[in-house]
Every structure is written in structure tokens, then in C-alpha cells.
Design a protein around this motif. Sequence first.
Motif, PDB file in Angstrom:
ATOM      1  N   THR A  25       2.857 -38.226  -4.486  1.00 54.74           N
ATOM      2  CA  THR A  25       1.981 -39.050  -5.327  1.00 54.74           C
ATOM      3  C   THR A  25       2.663 -40.359  -5.715  1.00 54.74           C
ATOM      4  OG1 THR A  25       2.759 -37.968  -7.364  1.00 54.74           O
ATOM      5  CG2 THR A  25       0.818 -37.026  -6.278  1.00 54.74           C
ATOM      6  N   GLY A  26       4.001 -40.416  -5.616  1.00 56.64           N
ATOM      7  CA  GLY A  26       4.722 -41.649  -5.888  1.00 56.64           C
ATOM      8  C   GLY A  26       5.104 -41.888  -7.335  1.00 56.64           C
ATOM      9  N   TYR A  27       4.946 -40.881  -8.191  1.00 59.98           N
ATOM     10  CA  TYR A  27       5.245 -41.069  -9.611  1.00 59.98           C
ATOM     11  C   TYR A  27       6.727 -40.897  -9.945  1.00 59.98           C
ATOM     12  CZ  TYR A  27       0.392 -41.476 -11.137  1.00 59.98           C
ATOM     13  OH  TYR A  27      -0.879 -41.926 -11.347  1.00 59.98           O
ATOM     14  N   VAL A  28       7.422 -40.040  -9.202  1.00 58.23           N
ATOM     15  CA  VAL A  28       8.821 -39.734  -9.532  1.00 58.23           C
ATOM     16  C   VAL A  28       9.719 -40.275  -8.424  1.00 58.23           C
ATOM     17  CG1 VAL A  28      10.483 -37.934 -10.130  1.00 58.23           C
ATOM     18  CG2 VAL A  28       8.055 -37.613 -10.664  1.00 58.23           C
ATOM     19  N   PRO A  29      10.671 -41.170  -8.742  1.00 59.20           N
ATOM     20  CA  PRO A  29      11.583 -41.664  -7.712  1.00 59.20           C
ATOM     21  C   PRO A  29      12.501 -40.557  -7.205  1.00 59.20           C
ATOM     22  CG  PRO A  29      12.129 -42.603  -9.862  1.00 59.20           C
ATOM     23  CD  PRO A  29      10.891 -41.801 -10.050  1.00 59.20           C
ATOM     24  N   LEU A  30      12.991 -40.735  -5.995  1.00 59.44           N
ATOM     25  CA  LEU A  30      13.754 -39.685  -5.328  1.00 59.44           C
ATOM     26  C   LEU A  30      14.968 -39.257  -6.137  1.00 59.44           C
ATOM     27  CD1 LEU A  30      14.195 -37.955  -2.790  1.00 59.44           C
ATOM     28  CD2 LEU A  30      15.478 -39.861  -1.805  1.00 59.44           C
ATOM     29  N   ASN A  31      15.749 -40.216  -6.677  1.00 62.55           N
ATOM     30  CA  ASN A  31      16.968 -39.843  -7.393  1.00 62.55           C
ATOM     31  C   ASN A  31      16.655 -39.009  -8.629  1.00 62.55           C
ATOM     32  OD1 ASN A  31      15.830 -42.101  -8.674  1.00 62.55           O
ATOM     33  ND2 ASN A  31      17.788 -42.748  -9.518  1.00 62.55           N
ATOM     34  N   ARG A  32      15.553 -39.335  -9.327  1.00 60.42           N
ATOM     35  CA  ARG A  32      15.181 -38.558 -10.518  1.00 60.42           C
ATOM     36  C   ARG A  32      14.651 -37.185 -10.139  1.00 60.42           C
ATOM     37  NH1 ARG A  32      15.758 -40.250 -15.740  1.00 60.42           N
ATOM     38  NH2 ARG A  32      15.622 -37.999 -15.893  1.00 60.42           N
ATOM     39  N   TRP A  33      13.939 -37.093  -9.023  1.00 63.76           N
ATOM     40  CA  TRP A  33      13.434 -35.784  -8.582  1.00 63.76           C
ATOM     41  C   TRP A  33      14.604 -34.836  -8.327  1.00 63.76           C
ATOM     42  CZ3 TRP A  33       8.155 -34.538  -7.852  1.00 63.76           C
ATOM     43  CH2 TRP A  33       7.912 -33.279  -7.295  1.00 63.76           C
ATOM     44  N   TRP A  34      15.627 -35.330  -7.629  1.00 62.27           N
ATOM     45  CA  TRP A  34      16.793 -34.498  -7.345  1.00 62.27           C
ATOM     46  C   TRP A  34      17.580 -34.192  -8.621  1.00 62.27           C
ATOM     47  CZ3 TRP A  34      19.767 -33.774  -2.396  1.00 62.27           C
ATOM     48  CH2 TRP A  34      18.917 -33.796  -1.276  1.00 62.27           C
ATOM     49  N   THR A  35      17.747 -35.188  -9.484  1.00 62.88           N
ATOM     50  CA  THR A  35      18.486 -34.959 -10.735  1.00 62.88           C
ATOM     51  C   THR A  35      17.760 -33.949 -11.612  1.00 62.88           C
ATOM     52  OG1 THR A  35      19.372 -37.203 -10.676  1.00 62.88           O
ATOM     53  CG2 THR A  35      19.447 -36.054 -12.783  1.00 62.88           C
ATOM     54  N   ASN A  36      16.452 -34.157 -11.793  1.00 59.15           N
ATOM     55  CA  ASN A  36      15.672 -33.221 -12.601  1.00 59.15           C
ATOM     56  C   ASN A  36      15.673 -31.821 -11.987  1.00 59.15           C
ATOM     57  OD1 ASN A  36      14.982 -35.272 -14.389  1.00 59.15           O
ATOM     58  ND2 ASN A  36      13.039 -35.714 -13.379  1.00 59.15           N
ATOM     59  N   GLY A  37      15.607 -31.763 -10.666  1.00 50.89           N
ATOM     60  CA  GLY A  37      15.624 -30.463  -9.994  1.00 50.89           C
ATOM     61  C   GLY A  37      16.913 -29.716 -10.218  1.00 50.89           C
ATOM     62  N   LEU A  38      18.043 -30.443 -10.178  1.00 54.56           N
ATOM     63  CA  LEU A  38      19.332 -29.803 -10.419  1.00 54.56           C
ATOM     64  C   LEU A  38      19.438 -29.313 -11.858  1.00 54.56           C
ATOM     65  CD1 LEU A  38      22.158 -29.062  -9.393  1.00 54.56           C
ATOM     66  CD2 LEU A  38      22.905 -31.366 -10.030  1.00 54.56           C
ATOM     67  N   VAL A  39      19.019 -30.155 -12.809  1.00 50.27           N
ATOM     68  CA  VAL A  39      19.051 -29.762 -14.226  1.00 50.27           C
ATOM     69  C   VAL A  39      18.192 -28.527 -14.451  1.00 50.27           C
ATOM     70  CG1 VAL A  39      18.350 -30.447 -16.552  1.00 50.27           C
ATOM     71  CG2 VAL A  39      19.571 -32.070 -15.088  1.00 50.27           C
ATOM     72  N   MET A  40      16.984 -28.531 -13.890  1.00 55.31           N
ATOM     73  CA  MET A  40      16.080 -27.398 -14.118  1.00 55.31           C
ATOM     74  C   MET A  40      16.567 -26.147 -13.399  1.00 55.31           C
ATOM     75  SD  MET A  40      14.157 -28.634 -16.310  1.00 55.31           S
ATOM     76  CE  MET A  40      13.294 -27.071 -16.528  1.00 55.31           C
ATOM     77  N   SER A  41      17.314 -26.308 -12.303  1.00 53.84           N
ATOM     78  CA  SER A  41      17.866 -25.119 -11.655  1.00 53.84           C
ATOM     79  C   SER A  41      18.853 -24.424 -12.585  1.00 53.84           C
ATOM     80  CB  SER A  41      18.552 -25.500 -10.333  1.00 53.84           C
ATOM     81  OG  SER A  41      19.796 -26.150 -10.541  1.00 53.84           O
ATOM     82  N   VAL A  42      19.647 -25.211 -13.311  1.00 51.75           N
ATOM     83  CA  VAL A  42      20.594 -24.627 -14.269  1.00 51.75           C
ATOM     84  C   VAL A  42      19.845 -23.932 -15.406  1.00 51.75           C
ATOM     85  CG1 VAL A  42      22.436 -25.134 -15.923  1.00 51.75           C
ATOM     86  CG2 VAL A  42      22.385 -26.300 -13.702  1.00 51.75           C
ATOM     87  N   VAL A  43      18.797 -24.584 -15.906  1.00 47.79           N
ATOM     88  CA  VAL A  43      17.985 -23.989 -16.978  1.00 47.79           C
ATOM     89  C   VAL A  43      17.396 -22.661 -16.519  1.00 47.79           C
ATOM     90  CG1 VAL A  43      15.888 -24.272 -18.370  1.00 47.79           C
ATOM     91  CG2 VAL A  43      17.459 -26.204 -18.059  1.00 47.79           C
ATOM     92  N   LEU A  44      16.842 -22.635 -15.313  1.00 45.41           N
ATOM     93  CA  LEU A  44      16.212 -21.413 -14.809  1.00 45.41           C
ATOM     94  C   LEU A  44      17.251 -20.324 -14.533  1.00 45.41           C
ATOM     95  CD1 LEU A  44      13.523 -22.964 -12.430  1.00 45.41           C
ATOM     96  CD2 LEU A  44      13.172 -21.940 -14.678  1.00 45.41           C
ATOM     97  N   ILE A  45      18.425 -20.718 -14.043  1.00 38.85           N
ATOM     98  CA  ILE A  45      19.484 -19.720 -13.834  1.00 38.85           C
ATOM     99  C   ILE A  45      19.866 -19.067 -15.160  1.00 38.85           C
ATOM    100  CG2 ILE A  45      21.943 -19.467 -13.282  1.00 38.85           C
ATOM    101  CD1 ILE A  45      21.467 -21.536 -11.029  1.00 38.85           C
ATOM    102  N   VAL A  46      20.002 -19.865 -16.206  1.00 41.02           N
ATOM    103  CA  VAL A  46      20.355 -19.320 -17.523  1.00 41.02           C
ATOM    104  C   VAL A  46      19.272 -18.357 -18.003  1.00 41.02           C
ATOM    105  CG1 VAL A  46      20.683 -19.901 -19.957  1.00 41.02           C
ATOM    106  CG2 VAL A  46      21.805 -21.275 -18.180  1.00 41.02           C
ATOM    107  N   ILE A  47      18.006 -18.754 -17.873  1.00 40.98           N
ATOM    108  CA  ILE A  47      16.898 -17.913 -18.358  1.00 40.98           C
ATOM    109  C   ILE A  47      16.814 -16.620 -17.569  1.00 40.98           C
ATOM    110  CG2 ILE A  47      14.387 -17.735 -18.550  1.00 40.98           C
ATOM    111  CD1 ILE A  47      14.357 -20.750 -19.167  1.00 40.98           C
TER     112      ILE A  47
END
Length: 507
Positions: free
Chosen positions: A470-492
Amino acid sequence: MSAPATSPAAQAAPPARTGLPRWALFLIPVAVGLIIWAIGAPAGFVDFVAKAVDSTTGEPKYDPAAAAHAWALLAIFVATILAIILKPLPMGALCMIGMAVIAAGGTLSIGDTLSGFANTTIWLIVMAFFISRGVVKTGLGRRIALFFVARLGKRPIGVAYGMALTDLVLAPATPSNTARAGGIIMPILTSISKQYGSEPNGPSARKVGAYFMQTAYIVNCVTSAMFLTAMAGNPLAQELAAGQDITITWGNWALAAIVPGLVSLIAVPWVLLKVFPPEVKETPEAAAEAQRQLTELGPLHRNEWIMTGTIVVLLLLWTLGGPLMDMSATTAALIGLSVLLLVNVLTWEDVKTETQAWDTLVWFAALVMMATFLNTLGLIPWVSSEMSALTGGLPWMVAFAILTMVYWYSHYLFASNTAHISAMYAAFLATAVATGAPPLFAALVFAFISNLFATLTHYAAGPAPVLFGTGYVPLNRWWTNGLVMSVVLIVIWTSVGTGWMALIGIL
């Protein structure tokens, strides 16, 4: 917030290819397969097959003469998985070619090569695709989404929770997570974003659109992990576990995932609100517009009522049909589909034109067949024994933690959940069990991860290119957010999930 003009499958754009010419995309997996075949079965594998005995009967467990066939099957399997990643052709076509090579080369008989098509789990997911078509056709999915936005959508986080609830309600009966994201969730979020002047590929994207698309994607990964029928590759994990005598049912999957899943659905929009906040803080017009469209729709019509009732009955049968009536989940799905055909909510034309279901039937049958015979011929047990030697001496919890982290973050190398499951699930599960991990616990954890690891990249799973595109999220932020959320989900899922599974007796 208008309804999508095309079917979900039509809206689901494939991930971008590597840019190599098609002949090169074919040549790479063929070359890799030929190299593996030419190397030949290692002496350690041949010796393992020759010495393995059945613990019950004391008879030889494998046919030593079949070691060469097992190695040839491995070469074809690796070439097929690599081709699926590179995408010179659609996955179904590649799997059909793989089956042709297996049968024509004498690696397996034609009966064994086609045996995957008789698998009942495959037909469960195919019929679930047909049933989910009714959710879109009747407009029930859009009505559910509008209902939640109308009640929760006065702020961006409320809209995000409304879409999370929509995804949660639809997930058990919608095995195409791409259809949920692309056919129902994305059009509504795009409409709301543009209503607030949030346009893609520009500075206004951060007003609300970027937050919505990123949240919708991570939520989709979570809901896909919560139900056996929420992602097309999940039953593949079930089948691979069954090949190791571990029984995963629709009910025990859902029971084990429900608590960490719900906690994750609460956490995801809130965490992203902190690390990737929208500029717009209030969205009252979104709630008002959703209510206006609901009013225009009027009360539920006949087909929506039938669709709702069918889904409720299916959920009951999938959960309780086995223990109370000895009814398989596939039988329940067949009954549900038959009801929808009888009352004309779905037509046979709908069934014939549900191309994603028929495509899934082909690739699923091929991959299940290959994985099954890799196990039957002794290759997966041998790989497991070799991996177990690397973790020997470690407490099983430490070894299991290492295996799960490798399994999770190796998804950077994959553009498909299914390809990753096919390539690694069986070996990692067998190794975890060999180190002492409780079998059902290990099987479910790897199955959950097989969805959750898709948070990492913009090509990780089918919904990723749809929402990233859709073009709303730039590539670097998508990867950064994905890494952060992977840590959050691993903890949960490590803390809440492990504690919950211990409480219900799985751990």
C-alpha cells in the motif's frame, strides 16, 4: 469505506521476484538439486538406515536399499523448496513438476507420488477455503469490520483493536490470511486513512495509514497462529507432527494458543502506538462513517444469518466433535460446505472458481508427500540424530530455546511460511523431542512460531506484500518494527504461553 471490488485472492499481490531472468530462477534450484544428488548419500546416513531397528519388534526399521531413493528425494525436495522461494512459476506448478520428476525418475512409485491427495487434513483446508468464500460473498466479513470500527473507532488505537477483533472472528474459518488482510481489512483501513488525508508514499502516510497497516500485519501474524484453520500452512505442520506420532487437533491447538494470542492482540496495537505512533490522535469521523454504512446495510439478511450459523456450528464441531462424536474436523467441514451449497449461499460455480483452494490442494499434497517419505525412508530421523548430537549435554529447555530462536530468525531467508515449515519443521521438532522436550508442547510451539516469525520482513508471508504494498510504511521501518514486535511476541509466548500450556497440562 467501500467494499473491495475484487476477490481477496485477486487483490493479493505476490512478493517481488529477485530480478533474475526466469531461466536463471529455474537453473539455480535445478543445479542445487543435481549437486545434492551427485554427492550421494553420506556414509553416516547409509549406516544409520542399516542399523536402525524398530524398538517394539526388533526388526529393521528402514529398507537399506532405499537410502539412495531417500537421498534422491531430498535433492528433489530441496530443489522444489528453493524454487518456491525464487518463484520462477507459481508454487502449485513447481510442486507438480517436482512430483513428475519423482515419479518419472523412479524415486517413488506413481501411487506413492500421488498419495498426498488422499490426505484428509489437506481436504480440511481446501473446504475451509470454500467456506471462507461465503464470508466474503455474503458481506458478513465487511459487516463485522464495520461493526467494530463503529464502536471502537473514535481513536486510531480503537480502529486497530476493531480490525484485530475482526481478524480474530474471521480467522478460524478463513485459512487464507492473505484474503483476510487484502480482501476485508486493507480496503477499510485504506479508506479511513485517506479520509484523514493520510496518503501513501509521502509525509502524510504517518498521519494514520502507516500505523494502521503495520498493526494490521502484525495482528494477522498473531491470528494466523491461533487456529489450525487460520493459515493454509498450519495443517502441514499438523501432518509433519503426525508423522512423528504427535497428535495436534483443532481443539488442542486453539486451546493452547488462545491465552497468549489474546494477550498479543491486546499488546500489539498498544506497543506500536508507542514505537510507531500516528500523528492523528482522534478519528471520530471513522466511527461515524462506519455506523452510516452499517445503517445502509440494514439488518442481517438471510445468507448472512446462514453463514453466521454455519460458522458457529463448525467451531463447535471442530472443538467438540472429536471427543463427543468421534467426528473428524474434515467431516465437519464437509458438512458445513454441504449446508451452504444446499441453501444456495454458495453455488458450485463458487466452488469451481475458488482457485486458491485448488492451488493449495496441489502444493499441499506434493509437500506432504515429500515430507512424509523423507521421514519414512529415515532421512528426517537421521538429520534429527545429527542435530541432537550438537545439542547433547544441554538441559532440554536450553536446547529447545536455541532451536526455537534459530527456527524463528532463519525466516529472514524465506518468502513463505509454507516453504519454511516444509524445509525445517520436521527436523527441528524431531531434534527438540530427542533432547527431552515434551512432544506435543514442542510441536505446538514450532507451529505457533511458523506464523509469528512472519513479522520480520515485507516478503515473509502472503499478507506482507499486500499491506506493505500500500506504500504507507517505508522498508526500513517495516523491518525495524518487525524486529521489535518479534521480541515482544517472543516474550509473550514464552512467558504467558508457556505458563498457560503448563496450566492446561500440555507442558
